[in-house]
Write an enzyme that holds these catalytic residues in place. Structure first.
Site, PDB file in Angstrom:
ATOM      1  N   HIS A 171       0.758  -1.178   0.070  1.00 25.83           N
ATOM      2  CA  HIS A 171       0.142  -0.109   0.162  1.00 25.83           C
ATOM      3  C   HIS A 171       0.884   1.357   0.023  1.00 25.83           C
ATOM      4  O   HIS A 171       1.922   1.213   0.560  1.00 25.83           O
ATOM      5  CB  HIS A 171      -0.886  -0.068   1.260  1.00 25.83           C
ATOM      6  CG  HIS A 171      -0.207  -0.108   2.467  1.00 25.83           C
ATOM      7  ND1 HIS A 171       0.239  -1.326   2.782  1.00 25.83           N
ATOM      8  CD2 HIS A 171      -0.101   0.752   3.664  1.00 25.83           C
ATOM      9  CE1 HIS A 171       0.679  -1.248   4.199  1.00 25.83           C
ATOM     10  NE2 HIS A 171       0.623   0.111   4.525  1.00 25.83           N
ATOM     11  N   HIS A 173       1.090   5.539   0.791  1.00 26.97           N
ATOM     12  CA  HIS A 173       0.562   6.503   1.909  1.00 26.97           C
ATOM     13  C   HIS A 173       0.540   7.723   0.932  1.00 26.97           C
ATOM     14  O   HIS A 173       1.642   8.054   0.509  1.00 26.97           O
ATOM     15  CB  HIS A 173       1.150   6.630   3.051  1.00 26.97           C
ATOM     16  CG  HIS A 173       1.109   5.434   3.909  1.00 26.97           C
ATOM     17  ND1 HIS A 173       0.136   5.462   5.103  1.00 26.97           N
ATOM     18  CD2 HIS A 173       1.790   4.401   4.019  1.00 26.97           C
ATOM     19  CE1 HIS A 173       0.367   4.427   5.753  1.00 26.97           C
ATOM     20  NE2 HIS A 173       1.441   3.687   5.223  1.00 26.97           N
TER      21      HIS A 173
END
Length: 185
Positions: A171, A173
């Site tokens: 993932h 950010h």
């Protein structure tokens, strides 16, 4: 912030030094100008030191790493399946982006690939992942544009326990909406 730091320079003592160290280490930025400039997290009625918060984050990262390769569904898999609600910012056939529940900046969005395909962390990327990695970065640009932070934002990928990765589903950010500092870590 600099004026506040200069005003606090008149204060002396261990507690002041520890508080200033926490404030510098913290990435908390009040969203409204009426909120106090300095915010210290409270835990069970006592103030947490920055070192205990950091140690908790490091311990969580080590625990997550221990189960990283089990293939069990992650919280992100449950968000993709809409089993867990999220504040979705962007979605297409390949990625899903949603607001972080513990934001570290006024804009803090997570972008995840909808298919893990063995990509639990950037350190496990293979040549076959090139297309999705590029698409994640392009999605970061789209999100920055939608969120009004195209003039300055940061993309962070935590990889492994030494970087405090806490969910083993790659993932990104996307952080913005305030002045970023350097060095970041």
């Amino acid at each position: 912030m600099a004026a506040a730091m200069n005003s606090l320079a008149l204060l002396r003592g261990t507690l002041t030094v520890r508080a200033l160290g926490f404030i510098r280490a913290s990435s908390f930025i009040p969203k409204a100008r009426s909120l106090p400039l300095f915010h210290l997290p409270i835990n069970s009625g006592r103030i947490m030191s920055s070192s205990s918060a950091i140690n908790d984050e490091e311990a969580s990262a080590r625990a997550a790493a221990a189960t990283a390769d089990t293939g069990a569904p992650t919280i992100f898999d449950k968000i993709i399946a809409k089993e867990i609600p999220s504040s979705i910012v962007y979605e297409d056939e390949k990625v899903l982006a949603f607001r972080d529940i513990n934001p570290q900046a006024p804009v803090h969005v997570l972008i995840i690939p909808k298919s893990r395909d063995g990509l639990t962390e950037l350190g496990k990327a293979e040549q076959r992942h090139g297309e999705i990695l590029g698409h994640l970065l392009y999605a970061a640009k789209i999100i920055a544009e939608k969120e009004g932070i195209l003039d300055g934002f940061r993309v962070v990928i935590n990889t492994g326990p030494m970087a405090c990765q806490s969910v083993y589903h790659l993932h990104l950010h996307v952080l913005g909406g305030r002045q970023m500092k350097w060095p970041p870590g």
